[in-house]
Design a protein around this motif. Structure first.
Motif, PDB file in Angstrom:
ATOM      1  N   THR A 322      -1.828 -11.030   3.450  1.00  0.00           N
ATOM      2  CA  THR A 322      -2.677 -12.120   2.983  1.00  0.00           C
ATOM      3  C   THR A 322      -4.056 -11.554   2.638  1.00  0.00           C
ATOM      4  N   GLN A 323      -4.986 -12.408   2.288  1.00  0.00           N
ATOM      5  CA  GLN A 323      -6.310 -11.936   1.872  1.00  0.00           C
ATOM      6  C   GLN A 323      -6.961 -11.096   2.971  1.00  0.00           C
ATOM      7  N   SER A 324      -7.502  -9.949   2.583  1.00  0.00           N
ATOM      8  CA  SER A 324      -8.221  -9.090   3.519  1.00  0.00           C
ATOM      9  C   SER A 324      -9.462  -9.809   4.034  1.00  0.00           C
ATOM     10  N   GLU A 338      -1.272  -9.088  -2.756  1.00  0.00           N
ATOM     11  CA  GLU A 338      -1.852  -8.573  -1.518  1.00  0.00           C
ATOM     12  C   GLU A 338      -1.017  -7.447  -0.917  1.00  0.00           C
ATOM     13  N   GLY A 339       0.288  -7.475  -1.116  1.00  0.00           N
ATOM     14  CA  GLY A 339       1.129  -6.380  -0.632  1.00  0.00           C
ATOM     15  C   GLY A 339       0.828  -5.092  -1.379  1.00  0.00           C
ATOM     16  N   GLN A 340       0.635  -5.188  -2.674  1.00  0.00           N
ATOM     17  CA  GLN A 340       0.251  -4.023  -3.474  1.00  0.00           C
ATOM     18  C   GLN A 340      -1.106  -3.497  -3.021  1.00  0.00           C
ATOM     19  N   ARG A 341      -2.038  -4.415  -2.701  1.00  0.00           N
ATOM     20  CA  ARG A 341      -3.350  -3.993  -2.179  1.00  0.00           C
ATOM     21  C   ARG A 341      -3.194  -3.129  -0.928  1.00  0.00           C
ATOM     22  N   VAL A 342      -2.356  -3.566   0.001  1.00  0.00           N
ATOM     23  CA  VAL A 342      -2.149  -2.816   1.240  1.00  0.00           C
ATOM     24  C   VAL A 342      -1.538  -1.447   0.949  1.00  0.00           C
ATOM     25  N   VAL A 343      -0.491  -1.431   0.138  1.00  0.00           N
ATOM     26  CA  VAL A 343       0.217  -0.185  -0.148  1.00  0.00           C
ATOM     27  C   VAL A 343      -0.691   0.810  -0.861  1.00  0.00           C
ATOM     28  N   GLU A 344      -1.399   0.350  -1.879  1.00  0.00           N
ATOM     29  CA  GLU A 344      -2.249   1.273  -2.636  1.00  0.00           C
ATOM     30  C   GLU A 344      -3.429   1.746  -1.803  1.00  0.00           C
ATOM     31  N   GLY A 345      -3.977   0.876  -0.961  1.00  0.00           N
ATOM     32  CA  GLY A 345      -5.039   1.307  -0.055  1.00  0.00           C
ATOM     33  C   GLY A 345      -4.545   2.333   0.948  1.00  0.00           C
ATOM     34  N   GLN A 346      -3.349   2.123   1.466  1.00  0.00           N
ATOM     35  CA  GLN A 346      -2.768   3.070   2.417  1.00  0.00           C
ATOM     36  C   GLN A 346      -2.503   4.413   1.761  1.00  0.00           C
ATOM     37  N   ALA A 351      -3.211  10.744   4.608  1.00  0.00           N
ATOM     38  CA  ALA A 351      -2.871  12.078   4.108  1.00  0.00           C
ATOM     39  C   ALA A 351      -1.457  12.108   3.541  1.00  0.00           C
ATOM     40  N   ALA A 352      -0.568  11.332   4.145  1.00  0.00           N
ATOM     41  CA  ALA A 352       0.807  11.201   3.660  1.00  0.00           C
ATOM     42  C   ALA A 352       1.299   9.833   4.100  1.00  0.00           C
ATOM     43  N   SER A 353       2.026   9.158   3.236  1.00  0.00           N
ATOM     44  CA  SER A 353       2.465   7.800   3.543  1.00  0.00           C
ATOM     45  C   SER A 353       3.976   7.731   3.676  1.00  0.00           C
ATOM     46  N   ASP A 354       4.433   6.631   4.242  1.00  0.00           N
ATOM     47  CA  ASP A 354       5.851   6.434   4.528  1.00  0.00           C
ATOM     48  C   ASP A 354       6.708   6.570   3.273  1.00  0.00           C
ATOM     49  N   LEU A 355       7.865   7.135   3.460  1.00  0.00           N
ATOM     50  CA  LEU A 355       8.813   7.378   2.373  1.00  0.00           C
ATOM     51  C   LEU A 355       9.186   6.087   1.644  1.00  0.00           C
ATOM     52  N   PHE A 356       9.238   4.978   2.381  1.00  0.00           N
ATOM     53  CA  PHE A 356       9.742   3.726   1.818  1.00  0.00           C
ATOM     54  C   PHE A 356       8.650   2.668   1.661  1.00  0.00           C
ATOM     55  N   LEU A 357       7.406   3.085   1.541  1.00  0.00           N
ATOM     56  CA  LEU A 357       6.289   2.149   1.410  1.00  0.00           C
ATOM     57  C   LEU A 357       6.293   1.513   0.021  1.00  0.00           C
ATOM     58  N   GLY A 358       6.382   0.195  -0.012  1.00  0.00           N
ATOM     59  CA  GLY A 358       6.397  -0.534  -1.280  1.00  0.00           C
ATOM     60  C   GLY A 358       6.048  -1.990  -1.035  1.00  0.00           C
ATOM     61  N   TRP A 359       6.108  -2.822  -2.078  1.00  0.00           N
ATOM     62  CA  TRP A 359       5.700  -4.215  -1.925  1.00  0.00           C
ATOM     63  C   TRP A 359       6.625  -5.140  -2.694  1.00  0.00           C
ATOM     64  N   THR A 360       6.551  -6.432  -2.376  1.00  0.00           N
ATOM     65  CA  THR A 360       7.382  -7.422  -3.042  1.00  0.00           C
ATOM     66  C   THR A 360       6.813  -8.809  -2.809  1.00  0.00           C
ATOM     67  N   LYS A 361       7.407  -9.799  -3.489  1.00  0.00           N
ATOM     68  CA  LYS A 361       7.126 -11.210  -3.217  1.00  0.00           C
ATOM     69  C   LYS A 361       8.349 -11.825  -2.567  1.00  0.00           C
ATOM     70  N   GLY A 362       8.105 -12.710  -1.591  1.00  0.00           N
ATOM     71  CA  GLY A 362       9.201 -13.420  -0.966  1.00  0.00           C
ATOM     72  C   GLY A 362       9.710 -14.538  -1.861  1.00  0.00           C
ATOM     73  N   PRO A 363      10.821 -15.172  -1.461  1.00  0.00           N
ATOM     74  CA  PRO A 363      11.405 -16.245  -2.273  1.00  0.00           C
ATOM     75  C   PRO A 363      10.439 -17.396  -2.541  1.00  0.00           C
ATOM     76  N   GLY A 365       7.089 -17.008  -2.883  1.00  0.00           N
ATOM     77  CA  GLY A 365       5.879 -16.525  -3.512  1.00  0.00           C
ATOM     78  C   GLY A 365       4.894 -15.835  -2.586  1.00  0.00           C
ATOM     79  N   ARG A 366       5.210 -15.732  -1.295  1.00  0.00           N
ATOM     80  CA  ARG A 366       4.321 -15.007  -0.390  1.00  0.00           C
ATOM     81  C   ARG A 366       4.395 -13.508  -0.685  1.00  0.00           C
ATOM     82  N   HIS A 367       3.308 -12.807  -0.365  1.00  0.00           N
ATOM     83  CA  HIS A 367       3.231 -11.377  -0.635  1.00  0.00           C
ATOM     84  C   HIS A 367       3.594 -10.584   0.612  1.00  0.00           C
TER      85      HIS A 367
END
Length: 470
Positions: A322-324, A338-346, A351-363, A365-367
């Motif tokens: 949700t909103q920072s 907001e999910g993209q915000r978290v992922v790109e900030g991370q 120094a290295a991020s999780d192999l499966f770090l990504g984002w999506t919208k729920g059914p 419309g939540r992030h």
């Protein structure tokens, strides 16, 4: 709501910045003429209603637990303080418990920041202030003798200052290559007890894998793995142990398979092609709600269990974004996801991020953002640290934060020039941290009184678990 403050993006020289905002002004605690309970209620809006009391139940354990769960309050307060004018990507919730160990995709153990729910553009010193104050609040919570809190703050600031000076003379590519590995920590730490803790952490991390987690969280039923309900911490949203009310939109849509598949496919599209190919070797087994942390309690968070053809597991965590709280009080560019915000900030700060770090919208419309659950992750056990070991940890945290800021911004030189070489910034941080720890204790008392009066409801995990016992 506090007035939003901002400056330009920091193109002015650091010497000009110091003339406009002298370092001594960072001792100010900010806009504390507010109702902390109201801010917590704002932050709890939209969460799972029956889990909000659990959030407050975890926060009421101590002023330190309260501090961990109340990033919105400090962001509000910091918005009323002068800032350096150097605006970069910050963590936004940079307290000491949000530093920890995890494995890179190459299985090297790193120490780094590990929570980015509040990441956003902001003044670099907001992170430093939240980190420094957290050590004073923790030192008081652990009942260390008077003066320990000040020493911890000076260790944080001195380490940040020294490392930032080094990064100011380092090429940006080398900063991006820089990693604070556990092996490197063993070489840097001076106390034998601190080195022992790092070594024990390395041994413990090896057992913190999905394969070890599988029998603890799930059962084999009819040829597939099903996650075991353990309310209030783990439950199926549409099951008999759910803590999601019948009126919640999630309950009404919990059986809609098409929306879930669409959300997962959207997540896959945010991964590199090789990650998508890797995930194609896994078959979905089950999904359940999993309550995590302190400040995140009540937000929508799930775990998704998959297995490969050898029945080896992969647990993915799906966490609502949700909103920072930083963006709420410090003006920044509009956010589309907001999910993209978290992922790109991370990705910027780690120094290295999780192999499966990504984002999506729920059914609905939540992030959300997604990552592996637990994979060789370690959290600091501050309750077991004496003052000297806590001091070593403070210095390490200062180093980690300096590396994260230098990597994310490419502006180590500007930050270094603003801090300078003397004790002025450390002196201001000591005054700020001690004064803000006093404020946290006052806010905590207001919070406790609100829980006792019935304005807020607070329930412990044990109390809520008892509701499900026969």
């Amino acid at each position: 709501m506090a007035k939003i403050r901002n400056t330009d993006s920091g193109k002015k020289s650091s010497s000009t910045g110091r003339r406009q905002v002298p370092r001594r002004e960072h001792a100010a605690v900010g806009n504390v003429d507010r109702d902390p309970v109201k801010l917590l209620e704002i932050n709890s809006a939209g969460r799972i209603e029956r889990l909000v009391p659990l959030r407050y139940g975890r926060m009421i354990e101590s002023p330190f637990a309260f501090y961990r769960g109340s990033a919105i309050i400090q962001a509000h307060d910091l918005a009323g303080t002068p800032n350096s004018g150097v605006i970069i990507q910050i963590c936004g919730d940079c307290h000491l418990a949000n530093f920890g160990g995890f494995a890179t995709p190459e299985r090297a153990l790193l120490l780094d920041l590990n929570d980015f729910d509040e990441t956003s553009p902001g003044p670099w010193e907001w992170d430093l202030k939240r980190l420094a104050a957290s050590f004073v609040v923790a030192a008081r919570h652990l009942q260390h003798k008077r003066g320990v809190g000040e020493e911890l703050v000076r260790r944080v600031v001195s380490s940040y200052q020294t490392r930032m000076a080094n990064y100011a003379e380092t090429s940006i590519l080398d900063i991006w290559y820089d990693r604070i590995t556990f092996d490197r920590l063993l070489e840097e730490l001076t106390l034998p007890e601190a080195r022992k803790r790092v070594q024990r952490g390395m041994e413990r991390a090896a057992s913190r894998t999905g394969e070890a987690l599988l029998p603890k969280l799930s059962d084999r039923v009819g040829g597939r793995w099903l996650i075991r309900d353990a309310p209030p911490a783990i439950f199926h949203p549409g099951g008999k142990n759910t803590l999601i009310s019948a009126e919640d939109d999630w309950t009404r849509r919990s059986k809609t398979r098409h929306g879930v598949d669409k959300a997962f496919n959207e997540y896959l599209s945010t991964l590199a092609a090789d990650r998508r190919q890797l995930l194609s070797n896994f078959t979905a087994q089950d999904t359940a709600f999993k309550v995590v942390g302190v400040g995140s309690v009540g937000s929508r968070c799930l775990i998704h269990l998959m297995v490969d053809r050898h029945d080896k597991p992969l647990f993915l965590q799906i966490k609502e974004a949700t909103q920072s709280v930083v963006a709420r009080y410090f003006k920044s560019p509009p956010i589309e996801h907001e999910g993209q915000r978290v992922v790109e900030g991370q990705r910027l700060m780690q120094a290295a991020s999780d192999l499966f770090l990504g984002w999506t919208k729920g059914p609905l419309g939540r992030h959300f953002y997604m990552r592996q659950l637990r994979d060789m992750k370690l959290s600091p056990q501050i309750e077991l640290m004496d003052a000297p070991v806590l001091g070593e940890f403070a210095a390490v945290c200062g180093w980690v934060l300096a590396r994260a800021h230098a990597k994310a911004s490419g502006r180590a030189r500007e930050i270094n020039e603003y801090i300078g070489r003397g004790e002025q910034m450390a002196d201001a941080m000591v005054k700020y941290s001690e004064a803000y720890a006093d404020q946290v204790e006052r806010d905590y008392e207001v919070f406790v009184a609100a829980c006792r009066s019935g304005r807020l409801e607070a329930r412990t995990d044990t109390d809520m678990a008892a509701d499900f016992r026969v």
